[in-house]
Design a protein around this motif. Structure first.
Motif, PDB file in Angstrom:
ATOM      1  N   PHE A  54       1.283  -1.646  -0.273  1.00 30.68           N
ATOM      2  CA  PHE A  54       0.071   0.171  -0.340  1.00 30.68           C
ATOM      3  C   PHE A  54       1.071   0.806   0.188  1.00 30.68           C
ATOM      4  O   PHE A  54       0.819   1.975  -0.420  1.00 30.68           O
ATOM      5  CB  PHE A  54      -1.254  -0.634   1.006  1.00 30.68           C
ATOM      6  CG  PHE A  54      -1.539   1.032   1.349  1.00 30.68           C
ATOM      7  CD1 PHE A  54      -3.176   1.815   0.941  1.00 30.68           C
ATOM      8  CD2 PHE A  54      -1.327   1.769   2.202  1.00 30.68           C
ATOM      9  CE1 PHE A  54      -3.647   2.375   0.889  1.00 30.68           C
ATOM     10  CE2 PHE A  54      -2.213   3.644   2.890  1.00 30.68           C
ATOM     11  CZ  PHE A  54      -3.557   3.505   1.591  1.00 30.68           C
ATOM     12  N   ALA A  55       2.232   1.193   1.082  1.00 31.68           N
ATOM     13  CA  ALA A  55       2.926   2.500   1.295  1.00 31.68           C
ATOM     14  C   ALA A  55       3.525   2.948  -0.689  1.00 31.68           C
ATOM     15  O   ALA A  55       3.350   3.784  -0.355  1.00 31.68           O
ATOM     16  CB  ALA A  55       3.783   2.388   2.163  1.00 31.68           C
ATOM     17  N   GLY A  57       2.603   1.554  -3.211  1.00 35.33           N
ATOM     18  CA  GLY A  57       1.491   2.258  -4.414  1.00 35.33           C
ATOM     19  C   GLY A  57       0.810   4.348  -3.806  1.00 35.33           C
ATOM     20  O   GLY A  57       1.094   4.161  -5.006  1.00 35.33           O
ATOM     21  N   VAL A  58       0.745   3.962  -3.130  1.00 40.58           N
ATOM     22  CA  VAL A  58       0.871   5.738  -2.892  1.00 40.58           C
ATOM     23  C   VAL A  58       2.014   6.224  -3.100  1.00 40.58           C
ATOM     24  O   VAL A  58       1.529   7.317  -3.649  1.00 40.58           O
ATOM     25  CB  VAL A  58       0.137   5.624  -0.977  1.00 40.58           C
ATOM     26  CG1 VAL A  58       0.918   7.408  -1.213  1.00 40.58           C
ATOM     27  CG2 VAL A  58      -1.119   4.899  -0.882  1.00 40.58           C
ATOM     28  N   GLY A  59       3.588   5.798  -2.807  1.00 40.25           N
ATOM     29  CA  GLY A  59       4.383   6.264  -3.271  1.00 40.25           C
ATOM     30  C   GLY A  59       4.744   6.678  -4.451  1.00 40.25           C
ATOM     31  O   GLY A  59       5.124   7.679  -5.419  1.00 40.25           O
ATOM     32  N   MET A  61       1.704   6.614  -6.647  1.00 37.45           N
ATOM     33  CA  MET A  61       1.315   7.131  -7.653  1.00 37.45           C
ATOM     34  C   MET A  61       1.249   8.839  -7.236  1.00 37.45           C
ATOM     35  O   MET A  61       0.735   9.858  -8.372  1.00 37.45           O
ATOM     36  CB  MET A  61      -0.710   6.977  -6.322  1.00 37.45           C
ATOM     37  CG  MET A  61      -1.038   6.134  -7.052  1.00 37.45           C
ATOM     38  SD  MET A  61      -1.672   5.637  -8.512  1.00 37.45           S
ATOM     39  CE  MET A  61      -3.503   6.788  -8.802  1.00 37.45           C
ATOM     40  N   ALA A  62       1.803   8.940  -6.130  1.00 38.44           N
ATOM     41  CA  ALA A  62       2.205  10.559  -5.808  1.00 38.44           C
ATOM     42  C   ALA A  62       3.061  11.099  -7.187  1.00 38.44           C
ATOM     43  O   ALA A  62       3.544  12.426  -6.910  1.00 38.44           O
ATOM     44  CB  ALA A  62       2.636  10.643  -4.544  1.00 38.44           C
ATOM     45  N   ARG A  63       4.116  10.102  -7.247  1.00 37.12           N
ATOM     46  CA  ARG A  63       4.884  10.073  -8.454  1.00 37.12           C
ATOM     47  C   ARG A  63       4.515  10.447 -10.193  1.00 37.12           C
ATOM     48  O   ARG A  63       5.178  11.097 -10.711  1.00 37.12           O
ATOM     49  CB  ARG A  63       5.978   9.455  -8.472  1.00 37.12           C
ATOM     50  CG  ARG A  63       6.852   9.613  -7.390  1.00 37.12           C
ATOM     51  CD  ARG A  63       8.274   8.175  -7.483  1.00 37.12           C
ATOM     52  NE  ARG A  63       8.778   8.559  -8.368  1.00 37.12           N
ATOM     53  CZ  ARG A  63       9.456   7.665  -8.674  1.00 37.12           C
ATOM     54  NH1 ARG A  63       9.885   6.281  -8.635  1.00 37.12           N
ATOM     55  NH2 ARG A  63       9.934   8.037 -10.350  1.00 37.12           N
TER      56      ARG A  63
END
Length: 66
Positions: A54-55, A57-59, A61-63
């Motif tokens: 999850f972390a 994926g969030v990282g 997506m932020a990029r």
């Protein structure tokens, strides 16, 4: 600029998917052993692979540029 055939692009996508799956299953099996061995709480061991991905994926997506 180098031309990449659509098949090569698809092969890279499949390879990344398989690699990600293998890594997730490997982490899951390691956490299963660690949790059942009592090194960490079994509930945390069960959820840790999901939290890691999850972390990640969030990282990722932020990029992404929008």
């Amino acid at each position: 600029m180098r031309h990449v055939s659509p098949r090569a692009g698809a092969a890279v996508g499949v390879a990344i998917s398989l690699g990600t799956t293998v890594i997730f299953l490997l982490i899951t099996q390691i956490m299963k052993a660690v949790g059942s061995g009592g090194l960490i709480d079994p509930m945390l061991a069960a959820w840790l692979p999901n939290m890691v991905f999850f972390a990640a994926g969030v990282g990722l997506m932020a990029r992404v540029r929008t």
